[in-house]
Write a protein that holds these residues in place. Structure first.
Motif, PDB file in Angstrom:
ATOM      1  N   LYS A  37       0.870  -1.179   0.000  1.00  0.00           N
ATOM      2  CA  LYS A  37       0.000   0.000   0.000  1.00  0.00           C
ATOM      3  C   LYS A  37       0.904   1.225   0.000  1.00  0.00           C
ATOM      4  O   LYS A  37       1.847   1.309   0.804  1.00  0.00           O
ATOM      5  CB  LYS A  37      -0.865  -0.005   1.267  1.00  0.00           C
ATOM      6  CG  LYS A  37      -1.778   1.218   1.423  1.00  0.00           C
ATOM      7  CD  LYS A  37      -2.542   1.131   2.734  1.00  0.00           C
ATOM      8  CE  LYS A  37      -3.480   2.327   2.908  1.00  0.00           C
ATOM      9  NZ  LYS A  37      -4.207   2.290   4.209  1.00  0.00           N
ATOM     10  N   LEU A  46       1.928  -5.352   2.703  1.00  0.00           N
ATOM     11  CA  LEU A  46       0.639  -5.909   3.120  1.00  0.00           C
ATOM     12  C   LEU A  46       0.721  -7.434   3.213  1.00  0.00           C
ATOM     13  O   LEU A  46       0.510  -8.008   4.266  1.00  0.00           O
ATOM     14  CB  LEU A  46      -0.462  -5.513   2.128  1.00  0.00           C
ATOM     15  CG  LEU A  46      -0.827  -4.037   2.033  1.00  0.00           C
ATOM     16  CD1 LEU A  46      -1.840  -3.810   0.913  1.00  0.00           C
ATOM     17  CD2 LEU A  46      -1.351  -3.523   3.353  1.00  0.00           C
ATOM     18  N   LEU A  61      -8.508  -6.709   5.070  1.00  0.00           N
ATOM     19  CA  LEU A  61      -7.817  -6.996   3.819  1.00  0.00           C
ATOM     20  C   LEU A  61      -7.541  -8.486   3.710  1.00  0.00           C
ATOM     21  O   LEU A  61      -7.236  -9.157   4.705  1.00  0.00           O
ATOM     22  CB  LEU A  61      -6.474  -6.249   3.769  1.00  0.00           C
ATOM     23  CG  LEU A  61      -6.492  -4.811   3.294  1.00  0.00           C
ATOM     24  CD1 LEU A  61      -7.190  -3.896   4.270  1.00  0.00           C
ATOM     25  CD2 LEU A  61      -5.077  -4.327   3.022  1.00  0.00           C
ATOM     26  N   SER A  63      -6.034 -11.589   0.605  1.00  0.00           N
ATOM     27  CA  SER A  63      -5.461 -11.772  -0.719  1.00  0.00           C
ATOM     28  C   SER A  63      -5.276 -13.251  -0.991  1.00  0.00           C
ATOM     29  O   SER A  63      -5.086 -14.051  -0.059  1.00  0.00           O
ATOM     30  CB  SER A  63      -4.107 -11.053  -0.806  1.00  0.00           C
ATOM     31  OG  SER A  63      -3.578 -11.172  -2.102  1.00  0.00           O
ATOM     32  N   LEU A  74      -6.636  -8.803  -4.418  1.00  0.00           N
ATOM     33  CA  LEU A  74      -6.598  -8.182  -3.090  1.00  0.00           C
ATOM     34  C   LEU A  74      -7.995  -7.644  -2.828  1.00  0.00           C
ATOM     35  O   LEU A  74      -8.526  -6.876  -3.634  1.00  0.00           O
ATOM     36  CB  LEU A  74      -5.576  -7.051  -3.056  1.00  0.00           C
ATOM     37  CG  LEU A  74      -5.512  -6.229  -1.767  1.00  0.00           C
ATOM     38  CD1 LEU A  74      -4.935  -7.055  -0.617  1.00  0.00           C
ATOM     39  CD2 LEU A  74      -4.668  -4.971  -1.969  1.00  0.00           C
ATOM     40  N   ILE A  76     -10.628  -5.654  -0.202  1.00  0.00           N
ATOM     41  CA  ILE A  76     -10.775  -4.786   0.967  1.00  0.00           C
ATOM     42  C   ILE A  76     -12.270  -4.679   1.246  1.00  0.00           C
ATOM     43  O   ILE A  76     -13.041  -4.224   0.401  1.00  0.00           O
ATOM     44  CB  ILE A  76     -10.209  -3.368   0.731  1.00  0.00           C
ATOM     45  CG1 ILE A  76      -8.801  -3.430   0.151  1.00  0.00           C
ATOM     46  CG2 ILE A  76     -10.199  -2.581   2.046  1.00  0.00           C
ATOM     47  CD1 ILE A  76      -8.247  -2.073  -0.272  1.00  0.00           C
ATOM     48  N   THR A  79     -14.762  -0.694   3.313  1.00  0.00           N
ATOM     49  CA  THR A  79     -13.711   0.305   3.097  1.00  0.00           C
ATOM     50  C   THR A  79     -13.911   1.541   3.956  1.00  0.00           C
ATOM     51  O   THR A  79     -15.037   1.948   4.269  1.00  0.00           O
ATOM     52  CB  THR A  79     -13.642   0.731   1.617  1.00  0.00           C
ATOM     53  OG1 THR A  79     -14.959   1.075   1.181  1.00  0.00           O
ATOM     54  CG2 THR A  79     -13.067  -0.372   0.756  1.00  0.00           C
ATOM     55  N   ASP A  83      -8.335   3.877   3.700  1.00  0.00           N
ATOM     56  CA  ASP A  83      -7.879   2.892   2.726  1.00  0.00           C
ATOM     57  C   ASP A  83      -7.491   3.558   1.403  1.00  0.00           C
ATOM     58  O   ASP A  83      -6.957   2.897   0.509  1.00  0.00           O
ATOM     59  CB  ASP A  83      -8.972   1.850   2.451  1.00  0.00           C
ATOM     60  CG  ASP A  83      -9.306   1.018   3.676  1.00  0.00           C
ATOM     61  OD1 ASP A  83     -10.489   0.663   3.847  1.00  0.00           O
ATOM     62  OD2 ASP A  83      -8.380   0.745   4.478  1.00  0.00           O
ATOM     63  N   TYR A  87      -2.395   0.870  -4.494  1.00  0.00           N
ATOM     64  CA  TYR A  87      -2.069  -0.501  -4.103  1.00  0.00           C
ATOM     65  C   TYR A  87      -1.192  -1.105  -5.205  1.00  0.00           C
ATOM     66  O   TYR A  87      -1.573  -1.138  -6.382  1.00  0.00           O
ATOM     67  CB  TYR A  87      -3.335  -1.320  -3.871  1.00  0.00           C
ATOM     68  CG  TYR A  87      -4.054  -0.855  -2.624  1.00  0.00           C
ATOM     69  CD1 TYR A  87      -4.910   0.243  -2.670  1.00  0.00           C
ATOM     70  CD2 TYR A  87      -3.817  -1.459  -1.389  1.00  0.00           C
ATOM     71  CE1 TYR A  87      -5.523   0.714  -1.529  1.00  0.00           C
ATOM     72  CE2 TYR A  87      -4.434  -0.995  -0.237  1.00  0.00           C
ATOM     73  CZ  TYR A  87      -5.290   0.095  -0.310  1.00  0.00           C
ATOM     74  OH  TYR A  87      -5.886   0.566   0.832  1.00  0.00           O
TER      75      TYR A  87
END
Lengths: 109, 114
Positions: A37, A46, A61, A63, A74, A76, A79, A83, A87
């Motif tokens: 990030k 991350l 988060l 992934s 990824l 999120i 939010t 954020d 990314y």
């Protein structure tokens, strides 16, 4: 030639929305895929993914990596304005990171 | 304590000058990197050192010369600066070269060439 492609390049969402960022890659000698990030300064780490199908999670988060189809996502959830950032997806190949162009996420209140 | 630090944070200079950027890491890592992030925010690797030895040297003009006096430090010297050198330069470090260690980035040095 090795490449790392992120999509979308940018998106704007409202607080509370869920965001999914994509990263596809074609590299020789894949070792790992990393997500960072970046706000105004240095990229902050991350996740690192090395195995297919194993979800990594940290708070809102998460992934996952698909080494057969050569992509990662990824997510999120819920939010928040904090954020908002770029990314970055990077693939480690031959000991060096190759970065995608990044996805700029803007979360509006 | 800052893990990866760089000095200076900002550097404004005239074309043709020579300048240096310094990087230090206190993580005990063996491998250090220099990256360049251009105005389009694209991060590209320039160099990597492992235990003071150059292991990655991308297609970078030879006006850029890295130097690693010890494994905790990696400096970048740039000769005859050009307008196109304006960018943010990031230093990073990682424990080894296996590809499964995380890279940690310094705060960046914003270089502006006038």
């Amino acid at each position: 030639e090795d490449k790392v492609v992120q999509s979308p390049l940018s998106l704007v969402v409202h607080e509370g929305d869920t965001v999914t960022l994509n990263c596809s890659y074609e590299v020789t000698n894949f070792r790992s895929l990393l997500w960072y990030k970046q706000e105004k300064k240095a990229p902050t780490f991350l996740f690192m993914l090395t195995s297919s199908g194993i979800e990594k999670k940290s708070g809102r988060l998460s992934s996952i990596l698909d080494k057969k189809e050569l992509f990662s996502i990824l997510n999120i959830t819920a939010t928040q304005t904090g954020d908002s950032a770029v990314y970055l997806c990077a693939v480690d190949s031959w000991g060096k990171l190759q970065f995608g162009a990044g996805t700029q996420v803007v979360v509006t209140p | 304590d800052t893990a990866v630090s760089q000095t200076p944070k900002y550097l404004v200079t005239q074309m043709g000058n020579d300048k240096s950027i310094k990087c230090e890491q206190n993580l005990g890592h063996d491998t250090m990197y220099w990256y360049k992030q251009d105005s389009k925010k694209f991060l590209k690797i320039m160099f990597s050192y492992n235990n003071k030895e150059l292991i990655i040297n991308e297609t970078v003009p030879n006006r850029f010369s890295p130097k690693s006096p010890d494994k905790a430090h990696l400096n970048l010297h740039i000769n005859s600066l050009e307008l196109g050198d304006s960018a943010v330069y990031f230093c990073a470090s990682r424990a080894g070269t296996s590809g499964t260690d995380t890279q940690y980035f310094g705060p960046g040095t914003r270089l502006t060439v006038l």
